[in-house]
Design an enzyme around this catalytic site. Structure first.
Site, mmCIF file in Angstrom:
data_model
loop_
_atom_site.group_PDB
_atom_site.id
_atom_site.type_symbol
_atom_site.label_atom_id
_atom_site.label_comp_id
_atom_site.label_asym_id
_atom_site.label_seq_id
_atom_site.Cartn_x
_atom_site.Cartn_y
_atom_site.Cartn_z
ATOM 1 N N HIS A 144 35.256 -41.601 76.878
ATOM 2 C CA HIS A 144 34.674 -41.863 75.554
ATOM 3 C C HIS A 144 33.946 -43.200 75.485
ATOM 4 C CE1 HIS A 144 36.475 -38.368 73.758
ATOM 5 N NE2 HIS A 144 37.714 -38.766 74.003
ATOM 6 N N ASP B 84 38.039 -32.243 79.940
ATOM 7 C CA ASP B 84 38.980 -32.739 78.944
ATOM 8 C C ASP B 84 38.829 -31.911 77.665
ATOM 9 O OD1 ASP B 84 40.600 -35.545 78.374
ATOM 10 O OD2 ASP B 84 39.614 -34.809 76.558
ATOM 11 N N HIS C 78 38.525 -33.077 74.720
ATOM 12 C CA HIS C 78 37.543 -33.752 73.880
ATOM 13 C C HIS C 78 36.268 -34.037 74.672
ATOM 14 C CE1 HIS C 78 41.549 -34.821 72.215
ATOM 15 N NE2 HIS C 78 40.949 -34.596 71.064
ATOM 16 N N ASP D 292 44.827 -32.336 78.358
ATOM 17 C CA ASP D 292 45.068 -32.076 76.944
ATOM 18 C C ASP D 292 44.534 -30.715 76.505
ATOM 19 O OD1 ASP D 292 42.516 -33.035 77.382
ATOM 20 O OD2 ASP D 292 42.574 -34.553 75.801
#
Length: 344
Positions: free
Chosen positions: A160, A196, A198, A285
């Site tokens: 990120h 991932d 996200h 995740d």
């Protein structure tokens, strides 16, 4: 497989994060890497510390110098202002407000360099993020030295982190740093695959106008999920980078039946790109019991993901991103590594 791990990651151990309008214990905490270490040991894997310190130059190749200076000095400035708790931002520059002025006050500086309120900075944050970046660099270097597979599993994650901002628990973009290291070493075409839950908004931003690094993300649709403002399917690159960014957003509740075709699409595009090396941002995740994700992947699906990636036949450095179901995180990582090894 050569594995790298900076075991003093626990020095980044903040007291809490702001989530759902409350101050809660940090989901991204030292137990994550500890759990991976335990499972790797039980599976008879061994690892090395980041044996080579590549310094700041590879980090500055993808991050703005002023931002890195901020990370180096933020804690000292926070203490100088009489603060003792973790660092959280107070305000951000909104539309029409100036970003070309760097405030002298620490609160202003934080607002310039943070893009969310859920990513605290504490005393050891910079040093731990730096060591994580060095692990990623060592994993990339291992490919240049002839390894077919490498893995870096330090924390915090990185995908990120934007060129000049932190958020999503991320401070230095380990995957982008590793990919750029390969480019600087002479690899003409490098691919980054982010699996991932996200979207890896930072990695996309860093390479968005470039045709030498192909970036593809398989992630939860940002229309309903963090980071919200990046990761949509119509984001395909700009300028020279047009067509070299592929986002494959999927709905909450995605299981393997839905996930597998998206992964095949991403891998086909990587084949078309003719990359010579691959960086994988791996987030566990996507697991069905993850507290911060809403996909429904089973442990065996991570082995399938690894096998499909290995089927590309590319030297691959895998870098750990998210994964917050602590009791199963290590086992899920091992499952992924077994898959990567099984199809070599």
């Amino acid at each position: 497989m050569q594995i790298f791990y900076a075991d003093h990651h626990a020095h980044h151990d903040c007291a809490g994060e702001i989530k759902d309008g409350e101050l809660k214990p940090c989901f991204e905490n030292p137990t994550r890497a500890d759990a991976v270490e335990k499972s790797l040991k039980e599976a008879s894997y061994s690892w090395l510390p980041p044996t080579t310190d590549f310094g700041l130059d590879p980090i500055l190749a993808v991050h703005e110098a002023g931002y890195i200076t901020f990370l180096q000095t933020a804690w000292a400035h926070w203490q100088d202002a009489g603060r003792s708790g973790d660092i959280f931002p107070l305000c951000w520059p909104g539309d029409g407000m100036r970003r070309d002025v760097s405030p002298e006050n620490i609160d202003g500086k934080i607002g310039l360099y943070a893009f969310d309120s859920g990513t605290p900075i504490c005393a050891g944050t910079y040093d731990v993020a730096y060591q994580g970046a060095q692990c990623a660099l060592n994993a990339a270097q291992a490919l240049l030295d002839g390894e077919s597979q490498s893995f870096a599993f330090s924390r915090p994650p990185g995908h990120h982190a934007m060129p000049g901002q932190y958020g999503g628990y991320c401070f230095m973009n380990n995957a982008a740093i590793a990919a750029q290291h390969l480019r600087n070493a002479g690899e003409a075409r490098v691919a980054v695959l982010d699996v991932d839950y996200h979207h890896g908004n930072g990695t996309q931003a860093i390479f968005y106008d470039r045709s030498d690094v192909f970036v593809t993300n398989i992630h939860s649709d940002p229309i309903n999920e963090y980071p919200y403002f990046m990761g949509h399917a119509d984001e395909t690159g700009i300028g020279a980078g047009e067509g070299y960014n592929l986002n494959l957003p999927l709905p909450k509740g995605t299981d393997w039946q839905t996930y597998e075709p998206a992964l095949k699409t991403a891998l086909d595009r990587i084949r078309e790109f003719s990359a010579s090396k691959l960086i994988v941002s791996f987030g566990a995740d996507t697991y069905k019991e993850d507290p911060l994700g809403y996909f429904k992947l089973e442990r065996e699906n991570f082995t399938q993901i690894g096998k499909m990636i290995a089927g590309l036949g590319l030297p691959t450095a895998t870098i750990l991103e998210g994964g917050y179901a602590i009791d199963e995180l290590g086992n899920n990582v091992v499952a992924m590594l077994r898959g990567l090894e099984g199809a070599q």
